[in-house]
Write a protein that holds these residues in place. Structure first.
Motif, PDB file in Angstrom:
ATOM      1  N   PRO A   9       0.835  -1.206   0.000  1.00 28.77           N
ATOM      2  CA  PRO A   9       0.000   0.000   0.000  1.00 28.77           C
ATOM      3  C   PRO A   9       0.872   1.259   0.000  1.00 28.77           C
ATOM      4  CG  PRO A   9      -0.773  -1.569   1.648  1.00 28.77           C
ATOM      5  CD  PRO A   9       0.558  -2.065   1.169  1.00 28.77           C
ATOM      6  N   SER A  10       0.500   2.213  -0.855  1.00 28.88           N
ATOM      7  CA  SER A  10       1.222   3.487  -0.909  1.00 28.88           C
ATOM      8  C   SER A  10       0.559   4.467   0.033  1.00 28.88           C
ATOM      9  CB  SER A  10       1.195   4.052  -2.322  1.00 28.88           C
ATOM     10  OG  SER A  10       1.549   5.421  -2.263  1.00 28.88           O
ATOM     11  N   ILE A  11       1.339   4.983   0.977  1.00 30.48           N
ATOM     12  CA  ILE A  11       0.752   5.880   1.987  1.00 30.48           C
ATOM     13  C   ILE A  11       0.367   7.237   1.407  1.00 30.48           C
ATOM     14  CG2 ILE A  11       2.088   4.725   3.800  1.00 30.48           C
ATOM     15  CD1 ILE A  11       3.621   7.467   4.045  1.00 30.48           C
ATOM     16  N   LEU A  12       0.788   7.494   0.153  1.00 25.82           N
ATOM     17  CA  LEU A  12       0.439   8.778  -0.480  1.00 25.82           C
ATOM     18  C   LEU A  12      -1.071   9.013  -0.466  1.00 25.82           C
ATOM     19  CD1 LEU A  12       1.893  11.096  -2.025  1.00 25.82           C
ATOM     20  CD2 LEU A  12       1.362   9.869  -4.137  1.00 25.82           C
ATOM     21  N   ALA A  13      -1.832   7.928  -0.548  1.00 21.77           N
ATOM     22  CA  ALA A  13      -3.286   8.067  -0.620  1.00 21.77           C
ATOM     23  C   ALA A  13      -3.951   8.015   0.763  1.00 21.77           C
ATOM     24  CB  ALA A  13      -3.863   6.957  -1.504  1.00 21.77           C
ATOM     25  N   VAL A  67      10.877   2.587   0.262  1.00 21.93           N
ATOM     26  CA  VAL A  67      10.930   4.029  -0.027  1.00 21.93           C
ATOM     27  C   VAL A  67      11.217   4.264  -1.509  1.00 21.93           C
ATOM     28  CG1 VAL A  67      12.117   6.196   0.494  1.00 21.93           C
ATOM     29  CG2 VAL A  67      11.610   4.568   2.341  1.00 21.93           C
ATOM     30  N   HIS A  68      10.271   4.895  -2.180  1.00 27.26           N
ATOM     31  CA  HIS A  68      10.359   5.184  -3.618  1.00 27.26           C
ATOM     32  C   HIS A  68      10.753   6.644  -3.766  1.00 27.26           C
ATOM     33  CE1 HIS A  68       7.912   5.510  -7.645  1.00 27.26           C
ATOM     34  NE2 HIS A  68       9.199   5.662  -7.824  1.00 27.26           N
ATOM     35  N   LEU A  69      12.021   6.863  -4.121  1.00 27.39           N
ATOM     36  CA  LEU A  69      12.532   8.232  -4.210  1.00 27.39           C
ATOM     37  C   LEU A  69      12.302   8.807  -5.595  1.00 27.39           C
ATOM     38  CD1 LEU A  69      15.933   8.094  -2.257  1.00 27.39           C
ATOM     39  CD2 LEU A  69      13.676   8.841  -1.444  1.00 27.39           C
ATOM     40  N   SER A 140       3.842   2.142 -13.981  1.00 30.64           N
ATOM     41  CA  SER A 140       2.704   1.946 -14.878  1.00 30.64           C
ATOM     42  C   SER A 140       1.879   3.226 -15.025  1.00 30.64           C
ATOM     43  CB  SER A 140       1.843   0.773 -14.408  1.00 30.64           C
ATOM     44  OG  SER A 140       1.722   0.762 -13.010  1.00 30.64           O
ATOM     45  N   VAL A 141       2.412   4.325 -14.468  1.00 31.58           N
ATOM     46  CA  VAL A 141       1.901   5.681 -14.731  1.00 31.58           C
ATOM     47  C   VAL A 141       3.135   6.586 -14.742  1.00 31.58           C
ATOM     48  CG1 VAL A 141      -0.313   5.333 -13.540  1.00 31.58           C
ATOM     49  CG2 VAL A 141       1.640   6.265 -12.253  1.00 31.58           C
ATOM     50  N   ASN A 142       2.972   7.795 -15.235  1.00 29.34           N
ATOM     51  CA  ASN A 142       4.063   8.761 -15.083  1.00 29.34           C
ATOM     52  C   ASN A 142       4.048   9.242 -13.633  1.00 29.34           C
ATOM     53  OD1 ASN A 142       5.341   9.174 -17.796  1.00 29.34           O
ATOM     54  ND2 ASN A 142       3.173   9.395 -18.312  1.00 29.34           N
ATOM     55  N   PRO A 143       5.190   9.124 -12.946  1.00 29.74           N
ATOM     56  CA  PRO A 143       5.174   9.367 -11.505  1.00 29.74           C
ATOM     57  C   PRO A 143       4.865  10.823 -11.169  1.00 29.74           C
ATOM     58  CG  PRO A 143       7.434   9.125 -12.297  1.00 29.74           C
ATOM     59  CD  PRO A 143       6.531   8.780 -13.448  1.00 29.74           C
ATOM     60  N   GLY A 144       4.313  11.002  -9.989  1.00 28.76           N
ATOM     61  CA  GLY A 144       4.010  12.344  -9.504  1.00 28.76           C
ATOM     62  C   GLY A 144       2.682  12.442  -8.774  1.00 28.76           C
ATOM     63  N   PHE A 145       1.748  11.585  -9.157  1.00 26.83           N
ATOM     64  CA  PHE A 145       0.415  11.685  -8.563  1.00 26.83           C
ATOM     65  C   PHE A 145      -0.211  10.312  -8.377  1.00 26.83           C
ATOM     66  CE2 PHE A 145       1.347  15.432 -11.046  1.00 26.83           C
ATOM     67  CZ  PHE A 145       1.094  16.453 -10.134  1.00 26.83           C
ATOM     68  N   GLY A 146      -1.000  10.178  -7.325  1.00 27.36           N
ATOM     69  CA  GLY A 146      -1.789   8.968  -7.147  1.00 27.36           C
ATOM     70  C   GLY A 146      -3.046   9.054  -8.008  1.00 27.36           C
ATOM     71  N   GLY A 147      -3.754   7.958  -8.097  1.00 19.82           N
ATOM     72  CA  GLY A 147      -5.070   7.962  -8.733  1.00 19.82           C
ATOM     73  C   GLY A 147      -5.073   8.052 -10.246  1.00 19.82           C
ATOM     74  N   GLN A 148      -3.941   7.786 -10.911  1.00 21.41           N
ATOM     75  CA  GLN A 148      -3.920   7.830 -12.385  1.00 21.41           C
ATOM     76  C   GLN A 148      -4.279   6.457 -12.953  1.00 21.41           C
ATOM     77  OE1 GLN A 148      -0.531  10.307 -14.084  1.00 21.41           O
ATOM     78  NE2 GLN A 148       0.402   9.665 -12.157  1.00 21.41           N
ATOM     79  N   LYS A 149      -4.515   6.434 -14.267  1.00 21.87           N
ATOM     80  CA  LYS A 149      -4.901   5.191 -14.950  1.00 21.87           C
ATOM     81  C   LYS A 149      -3.677   4.377 -15.351  1.00 21.87           C
ATOM     82  CE  LYS A 149      -9.365   4.913 -16.974  1.00 21.87           C
ATOM     83  NZ  LYS A 149     -10.028   5.956 -16.184  1.00 21.87           N
ATOM     84  N   VAL A 176       5.366  -3.188  -9.645  1.00 25.77           N
ATOM     85  CA  VAL A 176       4.620  -2.339 -10.568  1.00 25.77           C
ATOM     86  C   VAL A 176       3.919  -1.271  -9.732  1.00 25.77           C
ATOM     87  CG1 VAL A 176       2.615  -3.901 -10.538  1.00 25.77           C
ATOM     88  CG2 VAL A 176       2.967  -2.380 -12.486  1.00 25.77           C
ATOM     89  N   ASP A 177       3.836  -0.043 -10.257  1.00 29.59           N
ATOM     90  CA  ASP A 177       3.359   1.072  -9.443  1.00 29.59           C
ATOM     91  C   ASP A 177       2.556   2.040 -10.300  1.00 29.59           C
ATOM     92  OD1 ASP A 177       3.025   3.126  -7.634  1.00 29.59           O
ATOM     93  OD2 ASP A 177       5.146   3.601  -7.426  1.00 29.59           O
ATOM     94  N   GLY A 178       1.269   2.161  -9.951  1.00 26.20           N
ATOM     95  CA  GLY A 178       0.410   3.142 -10.595  1.00 26.20           C
ATOM     96  C   GLY A 178      -0.816   2.517 -11.222  1.00 26.20           C
ATOM     97  N   GLY A 179      -1.979   2.905 -10.741  1.00 24.51           N
ATOM     98  CA  GLY A 179      -3.228   2.453 -11.347  1.00 24.51           C
ATOM     99  C   GLY A 179      -3.561   0.990 -11.117  1.00 24.51           C
ATOM    100  N   VAL A 197       2.224  -2.155  -5.961  1.00 20.61           N
ATOM    101  CA  VAL A 197       1.962  -0.938  -5.200  1.00 20.61           C
ATOM    102  C   VAL A 197       0.514  -0.531  -5.462  1.00 20.61           C
ATOM    103  CG1 VAL A 197       2.576   1.495  -4.897  1.00 20.61           C
ATOM    104  CG2 VAL A 197       4.367  -0.203  -5.408  1.00 20.61           C
ATOM    105  N   ALA A 198      -0.183  -0.174  -4.409  1.00 20.30           N
ATOM    106  CA  ALA A 198      -1.578   0.248  -4.574  1.00 20.30           C
ATOM    107  C   ALA A 198      -1.857   1.379  -3.600  1.00 20.30           C
ATOM    108  CB  ALA A 198      -2.519  -0.927  -4.325  1.00 20.30           C
ATOM    109  N   GLY A 199      -2.171   2.550  -4.131  1.00 20.25           N
ATOM    110  CA  GLY A 199      -2.464   3.712  -3.297  1.00 20.25           C
ATOM    111  C   GLY A 199      -3.950   3.919  -3.158  1.00 20.25           C
TER     112      GLY A 199
HETATM  113  C1  DX5 Z   1       3.007   7.698  -8.314  1.00 22.45           C
HETATM  114  C2  DX5 Z   1       3.471   6.983  -7.075  1.00 22.45           C
HETATM  115  C3  DX5 Z   1       2.589   5.857  -6.728  1.00 22.45           C
HETATM  116  C4  DX5 Z   1       1.205   6.242  -6.312  1.00 22.45           C
HETATM  117  C5  DX5 Z   1       0.295   5.122  -6.699  1.00 22.45           C
HETATM  118  O1  DX5 Z   1       3.928   8.674  -8.618  1.00 22.45           O
HETATM  119  O2  DX5 Z   1       4.776   6.451  -7.273  1.00 22.45           O
HETATM  120  O3  DX5 Z   1       3.179   4.998  -5.754  1.00 22.45           O
HETATM  121  O4  DX5 Z   1       1.080   6.509  -4.937  1.00 22.45           O
HETATM  122  O5  DX5 Z   1      -1.008   5.539  -6.543  1.00 22.45           O
HETATM  123  P1  DX5 Z   1      -2.233   4.780  -7.236  1.00 22.45           P
HETATM  124  O6  DX5 Z   1      -2.189   3.363  -6.769  1.00 22.45           O
HETATM  125  O7  DX5 Z   1      -3.407   5.544  -6.726  1.00 22.45           O
HETATM  126  O8  DX5 Z   1      -2.041   4.879  -8.722  1.00 22.45           O
END
Ligand code: DX5
Ligand code: ZN
Length: 224
Positions: A9-13, A67-69, A140-149, A176-179, A197-199
């Protein structure tokens, strides 16, 4: 032997006013590690938090801290995150001209090391370091934000990297990380990922953390 399938689980969310509660709920629901997204507003167009939050998670949870830097020149801050209690640190290929040095600095700190690739980065970038890694993170998304496809072409990328790992480093995790959501996690596992990874599909207002993690795990059962 099939690798264990891990939920991170990603704590970002999470709701930061209730972070301790959320982390305990994730632990009780059977999360395998906590994914901590550090963003600097330069490497990615968003700022999240720094080592102080890693340290807070360390006090409240016994789970490994992943930790994902997402910061430029991560080598500047590796020892700070190690001191804060990181169990493993993932650095981005795109974030430094000296990725070999950054990866080996993490290892010298006694931590597991991951190497992350953005969706537009050729997979070949992994090759020189593949034998040295504990984890490969295919974004699996461009990093920077949670909740992307989820970007569908990630599936082919995962298959390729899984094959490479089978040859040179079969014990490494493929993350794998994102969506990642209950409706795609099984397909992503079939493509070769074993660390998910799942936020926003874990921390949301639609359901409890327990039910959300249960749903991801139940969807994964289909693959085993
Ligand atoms: C995106 C982060 C992800 C994010 C994933 O830049 O690296 O770890 O928190 O969020 P979801 O699961 O909502 O796509
Ligand atoms: Zn992340």
């Amino acid at each position: 032997m099939p690798k264990p399938l891990l939920i991170a689980p990603s704590i970002l969310a999470a709701d930061f006013t209730r972070l301790g509660e959320h982390l305990q709920a994730a632990e009780h629901a059977g999360a395998d590690l906590l994914h901590i997204d550090v963003m600097d507003g330069q490497f990615v167009p968003n700022i999240s938090f720094g080592a102080i939050v890693v340290e807070a998670c360390r006090r409240v949870s016994p789970l490994p801290l992943d930790v994902h830097l997402m910061i430029a020149q991560p080598e500047r801050f590796l020892s700070e995150f190690a001191k804060a209690g990181a169990s493993q640190i993932t650095v981005h290929f795109e974030a430094t001209a000296h990725i070999h040095r950054a990866v080996h600095l993490v290892k010298e700190l006694g931590l597991k090391v991951g190497l992350a690739l953005n969706p537009g980065t050729p997979l070949e970038a992994l090759k020189p370091l593949l034998p040295d890694l504990d984890l490969v993170l295919i974004m699996s998304v461009n990093p920077g934000f949670g909740g992307q496809k989820f970007i569908p072409s990630t599936l082919e990328r995962l298959k390729t990297v899984r094959n490479w790992l089978e040859e040179v480093n079969p014990t490494a995790d493929l993350q794998v990380d994102g969506g990642i959501v209950a409706s795609n996690i099984a397909e992503v596992a079939r493509a070769g990922a074993n660390n998910f990874v799942a936020g926003s599909s874990v921390f949301n207002t639609k359901d409890t953390v327990q039910n959300n993690i249960n749903a991801l795990k139940a969807a994964l059962q289909v693959t085993t």
